[in-house]
Write an enzyme that holds these catalytic residues in place. Structure first.
Site, PDB file in Angstrom:
ATOM      1  N   LYS A  85     -30.047  -2.566  45.509  1.00 44.37           N
ATOM      2  CA  LYS A  85     -29.221  -2.902  46.498  1.00 44.37           C
ATOM      3  C   LYS A  85     -29.961  -2.459  47.794  1.00 44.37           C
ATOM      4  O   LYS A  85     -30.372  -1.342  48.176  1.00 44.37           O
ATOM      5  CB  LYS A  85     -28.472  -1.073  45.483  1.00 44.37           C
ATOM      6  CG  LYS A  85     -26.945  -0.685  45.676  1.00 44.37           C
ATOM      7  CD  LYS A  85     -26.753   0.181  45.248  1.00 44.37           C
ATOM      8  CE  LYS A  85     -25.517   0.770  45.191  1.00 44.37           C
ATOM      9  NZ  LYS A  85     -25.321   2.177  44.573  1.00 44.37           N
TER      10      LYS A  85
HETATM   11  C1  E4P Z   1     -21.411   2.881  44.358  1.00 42.93           C
HETATM   12  O1  E4P Z   1     -22.519   2.435  43.893  1.00 42.93           O
HETATM   13  C2  E4P Z   1     -22.212   4.541  44.478  1.00 42.93           C
HETATM   14  O2  E4P Z   1     -23.131   4.885  44.098  1.00 42.93           O
HETATM   15  C3  E4P Z   1     -21.009   5.390  44.292  1.00 42.93           C
HETATM   16  O3  E4P Z   1     -20.397   4.501  43.407  1.00 42.93           O
HETATM   17  C4  E4P Z   1     -20.812   6.552  44.638  1.00 42.93           C
HETATM   18  O4  E4P Z   1     -19.807   7.440  45.121  1.00 42.93           O
HETATM   19  P1  E4P Z   1     -19.638   8.724  45.473  1.00 42.93           P
HETATM   20  O5  E4P Z   1     -18.945   8.781  46.320  1.00 42.93           O
HETATM   21  O6  E4P Z   1     -18.534   8.938  44.403  1.00 42.93           O
HETATM   22  O7  E4P Z   1     -20.562   9.622  45.226  1.00 42.93           O
END
Ligand code: E4P
Length: 218
Positions: A85
């Site tokens: 990522k």
């Molecule tokens: C995605 O890859 C992120 O880890 C995640 O969906 C972020 O979510 P949040 O905005 O609820 O922290």
């Protein structure tokens, strides 16, 4: 739509995997910080990969291409299911292209606009993660972004998969499916909310009460 669980919590991951309801996992440094304690995050990624047979996103924390590449290669060595990522920055996009060319799957994260999603696709990302909930948090239309990216990717035949992220409630999940997102990632709480309906609970209660009047066993 593939369902990914957005957590590094091993007990939550086990629970969802035991129910065979999830297709993969996404994590981020904040989620890892919440659950890792003093364990090495790399060990936790390995354990997640042993539990879930599907893509497991593990995020780099470097901010320049070279550091991201070094970290991405290390992460990719943990298990074949690791997806590296990377943040949607100029350096992140360069690292994405390099890892893609090496055959490593990637997830370009922190996407908040269609133009960013276009560049993630041009960089060869396996997944792009538009953050629906965080756009809603600032009074934007998070779902509109998923719509627009779907349209652009379909118009031009981009193969990058849309991973609707930051999904905060079941309606976000349903709308992502209606639009045609390839995957959606959600916290465990939202996954279990998908199963709940008050009419199911009421109906079951009535069926069980009626059956009990028979005094019979199946
Ligand atoms: C995605 O890859 C992120 O880890 C995640 O969906 C972020 O979510 P949040 O905005 O609820 O922290």
């Amino acid at each position: 739509m593939k369902i990914f669980l957005d957590t590094a919590d091993l007990s939550e991951i086990r629970r969802a995997a035991d129910a065979t309801l999830i297709d993969g996992i996404t994590t981020n440094p904040s989620l890892m910080a919440k659950t890792a304690g003093n364990r090495d995050p790399k060990e936790i990624y390995r354990e997640i990969c042993d539990i879930v047979d599907g893509p497991v996103s593990a995020e780099v924390v470097g901010t320049n291409k070279e550091t991201m590449l070094t970290e991405g290669r290390k992460l990719a060595q943990i298990h074949d299911n690791i997806v590296v990522k990377l943040p949607l920055t100029e350096e992140g996009l360069k690292a994405c292209r390099a890892l893609t060319d090496e055959g490593t799957p990637t997830n370009v994260t922190l996407c908040f606009s269609v133009s960013q999603a276009l560049l993630a696709a041009k960089a060869g990302a396996t997944f792009v993660s538009p953050f629906v909930g965080r756009i809603d948090d600032i009074s934007g239309e998070g779902m509109q972004l998923i719509h627009q990216i779907r349209q652009v990717y379909d118009n031009y035949g981009f193969e990058t998969q849309i991973l609707a992220a930051s999904l905060r409630h079941p309606q976000h999940v349903v709308e992502s499916m209606l639009i045609g997102a390839d995957a959606g990632t959600m916290p465990p709480k939202v996954l279990w909310m998908l199963a709940k309906h008050p009419l199911t609970d009421q109906g079951l209660e009535a069926f069980l009460a009626d059956w009990a009047t028979l005094g019979a066993e199946i």
